[in-house]
Design a protein around this motif. Structure first.
Motif, mmCIF file in Angstrom:
data_model
loop_
_atom_site.group_PDB
_atom_site.id
_atom_site.type_symbol
_atom_site.label_atom_id
_atom_site.label_comp_id
_atom_site.label_asym_id
_atom_site.label_seq_id
_atom_site.Cartn_x
_atom_site.Cartn_y
_atom_site.Cartn_z
ATOM 1 N N GLU A 273 122.573 47.486 19.000
ATOM 2 C CA GLU A 273 121.464 47.151 18.932
ATOM 3 C C GLU A 273 120.702 46.161 19.971
ATOM 4 O O GLU A 273 121.027 46.526 21.116
ATOM 5 C CB GLU A 273 121.392 46.034 18.171
ATOM 6 C CG GLU A 273 121.955 45.963 16.153
ATOM 7 C CD GLU A 273 121.816 44.195 16.306
ATOM 8 O OE1 GLU A 273 121.755 43.194 17.130
ATOM 9 O OE2 GLU A 273 122.355 44.008 14.664
ATOM 10 N N CYS A 274 118.952 46.775 19.590
ATOM 11 C CA CYS A 274 118.073 46.686 20.708
ATOM 12 C C CYS A 274 116.931 45.301 20.306
ATOM 13 O O CYS A 274 116.784 45.319 19.264
ATOM 14 C CB CYS A 274 117.605 47.935 21.540
ATOM 15 S SG CYS A 274 116.536 49.142 20.459
ATOM 16 N N ASP A 275 116.381 45.108 21.858
ATOM 17 C CA ASP A 275 114.634 43.955 21.452
ATOM 18 C C ASP A 275 113.888 45.155 20.994
ATOM 19 O O ASP A 275 113.729 46.031 22.217
ATOM 20 C CB ASP A 275 114.970 43.350 22.580
ATOM 21 C CG ASP A 275 115.753 41.862 22.150
ATOM 22 O OD1 ASP A 275 116.429 41.629 21.451
ATOM 23 O OD2 ASP A 275 116.333 41.647 22.646
ATOM 24 N N GLU B 262 116.018 53.747 24.363
ATOM 25 C CA GLU B 262 115.894 52.562 24.950
ATOM 26 C C GLU B 262 117.300 52.483 25.697
ATOM 27 O O GLU B 262 118.285 52.907 25.756
ATOM 28 C CB GLU B 262 116.353 51.596 23.536
ATOM 29 C CG GLU B 262 114.811 51.577 22.931
ATOM 30 C CD GLU B 262 114.293 50.678 23.280
ATOM 31 O OE1 GLU B 262 114.368 50.602 23.957
ATOM 32 O OE2 GLU B 262 112.588 50.539 22.248
ATOM 33 N N ILE C 286 118.978 49.750 27.013
ATOM 34 C CA ILE C 286 120.145 48.431 26.480
ATOM 35 C C ILE C 286 120.509 48.598 25.800
ATOM 36 O O ILE C 286 120.251 48.480 24.819
ATOM 37 C CB ILE C 286 119.692 47.249 27.937
ATOM 38 C CG1 ILE C 286 119.460 47.413 29.379
ATOM 39 C CG2 ILE C 286 121.064 46.505 27.038
ATOM 40 C CD1 ILE C 286 119.758 46.718 29.631
ATOM 41 N N TRP C 287 121.574 47.942 25.151
ATOM 42 C CA TRP C 287 122.378 48.420 23.498
ATOM 43 C C TRP C 287 122.834 47.049 23.671
ATOM 44 O O TRP C 287 123.517 46.971 24.844
ATOM 45 C CB TRP C 287 122.740 49.286 22.317
ATOM 46 C CG TRP C 287 120.991 50.921 23.286
ATOM 47 C CD1 TRP C 287 121.514 51.649 24.175
ATOM 48 C CD2 TRP C 287 120.918 51.287 22.044
ATOM 49 N NE1 TRP C 287 120.339 52.325 23.921
ATOM 50 C CE2 TRP C 287 119.917 52.096 22.225
ATOM 51 C CE3 TRP C 287 120.263 50.541 20.636
ATOM 52 C CZ2 TRP C 287 119.230 52.417 21.671
ATOM 53 C CZ3 TRP C 287 119.141 50.843 20.030
ATOM 54 C CH2 TRP C 287 118.557 52.200 19.806
ATOM 55 N N ARG C 288 122.673 46.323 22.588
ATOM 56 C CA ARG C 288 124.076 45.068 22.195
ATOM 57 C C ARG C 288 124.898 46.057 21.864
ATOM 58 O O ARG C 288 124.627 46.963 20.024
ATOM 59 C CB ARG C 288 123.647 43.814 21.245
ATOM 60 C CG ARG C 288 122.971 43.508 22.029
ATOM 61 C CD ARG C 288 122.381 41.686 22.143
ATOM 62 N NE ARG C 288 121.723 42.620 20.749
ATOM 63 C CZ ARG C 288 120.125 42.232 20.633
ATOM 64 N NH1 ARG C 288 119.513 41.833 21.966
ATOM 65 N NH2 ARG C 288 119.850 42.248 20.078
ATOM 66 N N TYR D 196 127.903 45.086 25.712
ATOM 67 C CA TYR D 196 126.349 45.998 25.630
ATOM 68 C C TYR D 196 126.824 47.466 26.459
ATOM 69 O O TYR D 196 127.905 47.661 27.386
ATOM 70 C CB TYR D 196 125.241 45.568 27.338
ATOM 71 C CG TYR D 196 125.578 44.013 26.499
ATOM 72 C CD1 TYR D 196 123.741 43.793 25.820
ATOM 73 C CD2 TYR D 196 125.835 43.390 27.167
ATOM 74 C CE1 TYR D 196 123.465 42.863 26.331
ATOM 75 C CE2 TYR D 196 124.660 41.674 26.919
ATOM 76 C CZ TYR D 196 124.399 42.060 26.148
ATOM 77 O OH TYR D 196 123.606 40.597 26.085
ATOM 78 N N ARG E 244 121.955 53.309 28.373
ATOM 79 C CA ARG E 244 121.913 54.780 28.338
ATOM 80 C C ARG E 244 121.811 55.867 29.914
ATOM 81 O O ARG E 244 121.999 55.168 30.700
ATOM 82 C CB ARG E 244 120.169 55.232 27.387
ATOM 83 C CG ARG E 244 120.237 56.348 27.008
ATOM 84 C CD ARG E 244 119.105 56.647 26.846
ATOM 85 N NE ARG E 244 118.619 57.834 26.864
ATOM 86 C CZ ARG E 244 117.671 58.624 27.600
ATOM 87 N NH1 ARG E 244 117.810 58.195 28.737
ATOM 88 N NH2 ARG E 244 117.012 59.579 27.556
ATOM 89 N N ARG F 127 116.568 48.633 16.103
ATOM 90 C CA ARG F 127 115.944 47.784 17.332
ATOM 91 C C ARG F 127 114.962 46.516 16.065
ATOM 92 O O ARG F 127 114.532 46.754 15.209
ATOM 93 C CB ARG F 127 114.422 49.042 16.988
ATOM 94 C CG ARG F 127 113.917 48.209 18.498
ATOM 95 C CD ARG F 127 113.000 49.667 19.636
ATOM 96 N NE ARG F 127 112.463 50.689 18.807
ATOM 97 C CZ ARG F 127 111.869 51.641 18.874
ATOM 98 N NH1 ARG F 127 111.818 51.854 20.583
ATOM 99 N NH2 ARG F 127 111.457 52.656 17.895
#
Length: 264
Positions: A156-158, A171, A173-175, A185, A188, A263
């Motif tokens: 997930e990302c914001d 994107e 950075i991802w959770r 986290y 990429r 996202r």
């Protein structure tokens, strides 16, 4: 019928175009026949020329039909330009969400035994990965999870308003969630020399798992390099959601590994 020879001569002169001669009326019949044939042949030639020059009704109809069938060139050019513009607009709309990946992609999971897991998705094993991330999860833990059963990984990302045209796979950075548990986290990565070394070592293998020898044998070494490669089905929900489902070779059962990108 003519009452006298003079009347007959004037009648014939009107219709057969007799030429004036300096001879008398008592000339022989042979001379009269020669003049008659000569004038008649000239009149026939003139009529033939007129007939050949005059267009027939069929030719006039054909020329009119062809003239009416030809559309204006300006209208055709305007129509062609409008079609090209619509095609370019459609192409821009499609490439806005496209990432160079199709519905069937090559997915490679690799990492050192005491290192972190890497995921790479490629259109072909020779092409640069369109999506490459490094998870915070150690490779040994992910291998245990996969050995126990089905694995669902969610990234997930914001959603940021200042990056409206940013593609989902770009994107940074991802959770990370693995089977519902938060696992730190994911970052990429660009495909550098070390990543290409691993992908080239796996080579054209389309599906399988194995172990490659590590770079060093000392205590500082991360151990052997473990990898798994399979075909994945890519499903695009929207510009903010995609999913990758591992395809089983036998076609039985559900996917053992699924990766979701979202996202929010």
């Amino acid at each position: 019928m003519a009452r006298n020879p003079h009347d007959s001569f004037s009648f014939s002169r009107r219709y057969f175009h007799w030429k004036k001669k300096a001879v008398e009326e008592e000339d022989d019949d042979d001379d009269m026949e020669e003049i008659l044939t000569f004038t008649s042949s000239k009149s026939d030639d003139k009529e033939k020329v007129k007939k050949s020059e005059a267009p027939t009704s069929f030719q006039m109809q054909h020329s009119l039909s062809t003239a009416s069938a030809k559309p204006p060139r300006k209208k055709l050019s305007v129509l062609a330009v409008s079609k090209l513009r619509s095609a370019f607009a459609l192409g821009r709309a499609r490439t806005h969400f496209s990432s160079g990946l199709g519905t069937k992609v090559v997915g490679t999971l690799f990492g050192h035994r005491r290192g972190h897991v890497h995921f790479a998705f490629q259109e072909d094993f020779k092409l640069t990965p369109a999506f490459l991330v490094e998870l915070a999860t150690p490779t040994s833990i992910l291998v245990k999870e996969m050995a126990s059963g089905l694995v669902r990984i969610a990234l997930e990302c914001d959603k940021k308003t200042e990056k409206k045209g940013f593609k989902l796979l770009e994107e940074p950075i991802w959770r990370t969630y693995c089977n519902g548990k938060k696992c730190g986290y994911a970052m990429r990565r660009e495909c550098g020399p070390e990543e290409w070394k691993v992908l080239n070592a796996i080579g054209p293998i389309s599906m399988g798992a194995g172990v490659l020898p590590g770079a060093g044998n000392g205590a500082d070494s991360d151990g052997e390099l473990m990898y798994m490669r399979a075909k994945f089905e890519r499903v695009v929900g929207s510009k903010d959601s995609e999913a990758f489902y591992m395809m089983n070779p036998d076609g039985n059962g559900g996917p053992e590994l699924s990766i979701y990108l979202l996202r929010v």
